[in-house]
Design a protein around this motif. Structure first.
Motif, PDB file in Angstrom:
ATOM      1  N   LEU A  94       0.767  -1.124  -0.062  1.00 39.02           N
ATOM      2  CA  LEU A  94      -0.073   0.053  -0.227  1.00 39.02           C
ATOM      3  C   LEU A  94       0.818   1.156  -0.241  1.00 39.02           C
ATOM      4  CD1 LEU A  94      -2.797  -1.014   2.739  1.00 39.02           C
ATOM      5  CD2 LEU A  94      -3.164  -0.631   0.153  1.00 39.02           C
ATOM      6  N   ILE A  95       2.107   1.213   0.952  1.00 39.53           N
ATOM      7  CA  ILE A  95       2.867   2.297   0.891  1.00 39.53           C
ATOM      8  C   ILE A  95       3.562   2.647  -0.549  1.00 39.53           C
ATOM      9  CG2 ILE A  95       5.121   3.275   1.927  1.00 39.53           C
ATOM     10  CD1 ILE A  95       4.084   1.963   4.402  1.00 39.53           C
ATOM     11  N   ASP A  96       3.964   1.489  -1.223  1.00 34.37           N
ATOM     12  CA  ASP A  96       4.649   1.449  -2.268  1.00 34.37           C
ATOM     13  C   ASP A  96       3.468   2.218  -3.554  1.00 34.37           C
ATOM     14  OD1 ASP A  96       6.788   0.639  -1.587  1.00 34.37           O
ATOM     15  OD2 ASP A  96       6.387  -1.471  -2.401  1.00 34.37           O
ATOM     16  N   GLU A  97       2.100   1.830  -3.422  1.00 33.61           N
ATOM     17  CA  GLU A  97       1.242   2.455  -4.303  1.00 33.61           C
ATOM     18  C   GLU A  97       0.974   3.869  -3.896  1.00 33.61           C
ATOM     19  OE1 GLU A  97      -2.057   0.026  -4.070  1.00 33.61           O
ATOM     20  OE2 GLU A  97      -0.932  -1.839  -4.663  1.00 33.61           O
ATOM     21  N   ILE A  98       1.135   4.188  -2.793  1.00 33.04           N
ATOM     22  CA  ILE A  98       0.757   5.609  -2.383  1.00 33.04           C
ATOM     23  C   ILE A  98       1.965   6.566  -2.571  1.00 33.04           C
ATOM     24  CG2 ILE A  98       0.549   7.144  -0.388  1.00 33.04           C
ATOM     25  CD1 ILE A  98      -0.962   4.766   0.898  1.00 33.04           C
ATOM     26  N   VAL A  99       3.019   6.189  -2.560  1.00 38.19           N
ATOM     27  CA  VAL A  99       4.276   6.713  -2.937  1.00 38.19           C
ATOM     28  C   VAL A  99       4.388   6.862  -4.406  1.00 38.19           C
ATOM     29  CG1 VAL A  99       6.655   6.671  -3.165  1.00 38.19           C
ATOM     30  CG2 VAL A  99       5.670   6.284  -1.074  1.00 38.19           C
ATOM     31  N   LEU A 100       3.859   5.952  -5.279  1.00 35.65           N
ATOM     32  CA  LEU A 100       3.904   6.011  -6.759  1.00 35.65           C
ATOM     33  C   LEU A 100       2.837   7.080  -7.240  1.00 35.65           C
ATOM     34  CD1 LEU A 100       4.182   2.496  -7.896  1.00 35.65           C
ATOM     35  CD2 LEU A 100       5.748   4.173  -8.579  1.00 35.65           C
ATOM     36  N   GLU A 101       1.585   7.147  -6.592  1.00 29.46           N
ATOM     37  CA  GLU A 101       0.602   7.905  -6.749  1.00 29.46           C
ATOM     38  C   GLU A 101       0.952   9.247  -6.443  1.00 29.46           C
ATOM     39  OE1 GLU A 101      -2.980   9.278  -8.571  1.00 29.46           O
ATOM     40  OE2 GLU A 101      -1.599   7.512  -8.737  1.00 29.46           O
ATOM     41  N   ALA A 102       1.698   9.433  -5.187  1.00 27.65           N
ATOM     42  CA  ALA A 102       2.239  10.958  -4.944  1.00 27.65           C
ATOM     43  C   ALA A 102       3.049  11.688  -5.992  1.00 27.65           C
ATOM     44  CB  ALA A 102       2.750  10.886  -3.685  1.00 27.65           C
ATOM     45  N   GLY A 103       4.014  10.534  -6.288  1.00 25.65           N
ATOM     46  CA  GLY A 103       4.966  11.252  -7.312  1.00 25.65           C
ATOM     47  C   GLY A 103       4.257  11.604  -8.644  1.00 25.65           C
ATOM     48  N   ARG A 104       3.227  10.736  -8.973  1.00 25.57           N
ATOM     49  CA  ARG A 104       2.398  11.115 -10.497  1.00 25.57           C
ATOM     50  C   ARG A 104       1.898  12.424 -10.111  1.00 25.57           C
ATOM     51  NH1 ARG A 104       0.106   6.104  -9.641  1.00 25.57           N
ATOM     52  NH2 ARG A 104       1.242   4.292 -10.657  1.00 25.57           N
ATOM     53  N   LEU A 105       1.538  12.771  -8.926  1.00 28.08           N
ATOM     54  CA  LEU A 105       0.728  14.006  -8.800  1.00 28.08           C
ATOM     55  C   LEU A 105       1.578  15.145  -7.996  1.00 28.08           C
ATOM     56  CD1 LEU A 105      -2.358  12.295  -6.667  1.00 28.08           C
ATOM     57  CD2 LEU A 105      -2.262  13.290  -9.113  1.00 28.08           C
ATOM     58  N   ASN A 106       2.973  14.814  -8.132  1.00 30.76           N
ATOM     59  CA  ASN A 106       3.838  15.969  -7.634  1.00 30.76           C
ATOM     60  C   ASN A 106       3.539  16.355  -6.188  1.00 30.76           C
ATOM     61  OD1 ASN A 106       5.376  15.959 -10.351  1.00 30.76           O
ATOM     62  ND2 ASN A 106       3.753  17.315 -10.962  1.00 30.76           N
TER      63      ASN A 106
END
Length: 126
Positions: A94-106
């Motif tokens: 879940l953390i990995d997915e959140i970090v990836l999405e946060a990166g996409r959203l800057n």
């Protein structure tokens, strides 16, 4: 618990996760008898073979054990094993997915950290 039958997660996995959650909450304790495949089938209106498959996952992970002729029981190390498994696998995924999405959203690390702190505060209030 209501099973999600939309196909995103197999029912037997949902059954095994539900039993794990029952163990974590203390509703099922060490050496306590676990629901049989037939009880689970009746509770959730599923095929007993599906329930058995969910139980067998837990047996394979040594979360529950079989006593011939008596049923299945919670192992003494079940709660610790489930906690470690969920921390290292489920939570990390879940953390990995959140970090990836946060990166996409800057969203930077600081903003993400503050979002987590806010969510944790809401959880504590409830």
């Amino acid at each position: 618990m209501i099973l999600n039958t939309d196909g995103s997660k197999p029912i037997y996995i949902q059954i095994s996760e539900w039993i794990e959650t029952e163990i974590l909450r203390g509703d099922l304790n060490s050496d306590q008898k676990v629901y049989s495949q037939y009880q689970l089938a009746e509770m959730f209106n599923i095929n007993p073979a599906t329930a058995a498959k969910g139980l067998n996952i837990l047996v394979d992970e040594n979360i529950i054990y079989k006593k011939r002729g008596l049923g299945m029981f919670v192992s003494t190390t079940a709660q610790e094993f489930i906690l470690n498994k969920r921390k290292t696998h489920t939570l990390q995924k879940l953390i990995d997915e959140i970090v990836l999405e946060a990166g996409r959203l800057n969203v930077d690390e600081w903003d993400l950290f503050n979002m987590i702190k806010t969510a944790n505060k809401r959880r504590r209030k409830n």
